[in-house]
Design an enzyme around this catalytic site. Structure first.
Site, PDB file in Angstrom:
ATOM      1  CG  HIS A 155      -3.212   6.230  10.618  1.00 15.48           C
ATOM      2  ND1 HIS A 155      -1.826   5.894  10.830  1.00 15.48           N
ATOM      3  CD2 HIS A 155      -3.322   6.735  12.068  1.00 15.48           C
ATOM      4  CE1 HIS A 155      -1.145   6.354  11.825  1.00 15.48           C
ATOM      5  NE2 HIS A 155      -2.447   6.773  12.639  1.00 15.48           N
ATOM      6  CG  HIS A 204      -1.201   8.305   3.909  1.00 11.25           C
ATOM      7  ND1 HIS A 204      -0.375   7.459   3.596  1.00 11.25           N
ATOM      8  CD2 HIS A 204      -1.346   8.017   5.244  1.00 11.25           C
ATOM      9  CE1 HIS A 204      -0.085   6.508   4.233  1.00 11.25           C
ATOM     10  NE2 HIS A 204      -0.467   7.006   5.633  1.00 11.25           N
TER      11      HIS A 204
END
Length: 245
Positions: A155, A204
């Site tokens: 992303h 993440h």
């Protein structure tokens, strides 16, 4: 080296055309981004970032409750909305919309360049994920479903590559410096928000996002340098070129 020698070097540097200085600046910044990514990757693989990652990740959690992101529930919902801006579906739709506009404007070279820039960034991100194969964070629950490896953040990398590439394209359309700065500021802001949301949602490690930003920005800068070269050679249309009737 004497003061006169320094002055001579400075005069030669200032005498270079602005376009050449732009190209050199783009190459230099891309190289810095690439080196930063390589350094982060080395530190991650050696386990040197574990404490940093864990500390920063827990800052986004309520003390004593690692399963609860900080802030009210609507903040978590907003983070999910923001993180969707960096999803493959949204970035693909945005890219296709821009390509469609360029094709309708009869700027086929620019449309192909955008497609290769974004598509190449996606392939590079996938290859890096398979290469490093880092596990997702295990300290907190994941607030959204994930399927791929953790390093680098797809992303963060793809939003940087896409938004910065499109931002640079729109900057060449804007006539005033204020508008150029506004466009690029929006591109950078969107990239930062998407990456931060990935850490907030617990999917993440912070270094995944930092590495994604470095790699995505370096890729976008390389594509921008190539675009400038091709436009100067007349092989790619500039955004301000008028389409033939």
């Amino acid at each position: 080296m004497s003061l006169r020698d320094h002055a001579r070097i400075a005069r030669r540097w200032l005498a270079w055309p602005a376009s050449e200085l732009l190209l050199l600046s783009g190459i230099l910044l891309a190289a810095i981004g690439g080196f930063a990514f390589a350094w982060l990757a080395g530190e991650v693989m050696e386990g040197e970032t574990r404490r940093f990652d864990a500390t920063l990740l827990m800052l986004f959690r309520t003390p004593g409750h690692p399963d609860d992101p900080i802030g009210p529930r609507w903040v978590e919902e907003m983070a999910r909305d923001v993180t969707a801006l960096g999803s493959g579906v949204v970035l693909t739709v945005v890219t296709l919309a821009v390509i469609g506009y360029l094709l309708l404007s009869r700027k086929r070279g620019a449309a192909l360049l955008v497609a290769l820039s974004v598509g190449g960034g996606a392939l590079l991100s996938t290859a890096l994920k398979f290469g490093f194969d880092r596990p997702r964070p295990d300290l907190v629950p994941h607030a959204v479903t994930v399927y791929t490896a953790s390093f680098p953040s797809g992303h963060a990398m793809l939003s940087a590559a896409t938004f910065l590439t499109l931002g640079a394209l729109l900057m060449r359309v804007a006539a005033r410096r204020r508008l150029k700065g506004y466009v690029m500021a929006l591109a950078v802001l969107a990239t930062v928000l998407v990456g931060t949301s990935r850490v907030y949602l617990g999917v993440h490690w912070p270094t995944d996002v930092l590495a994604g930003w470095c790699a995505g920005a370096a890729w976008a800068l390389l594509c921008w340098v190539v675009a400038l070269r091709l436009q100067r050679a007349g092989q790619v249309e500039t955004p301000t070129d008028r389409a033939p009737d």
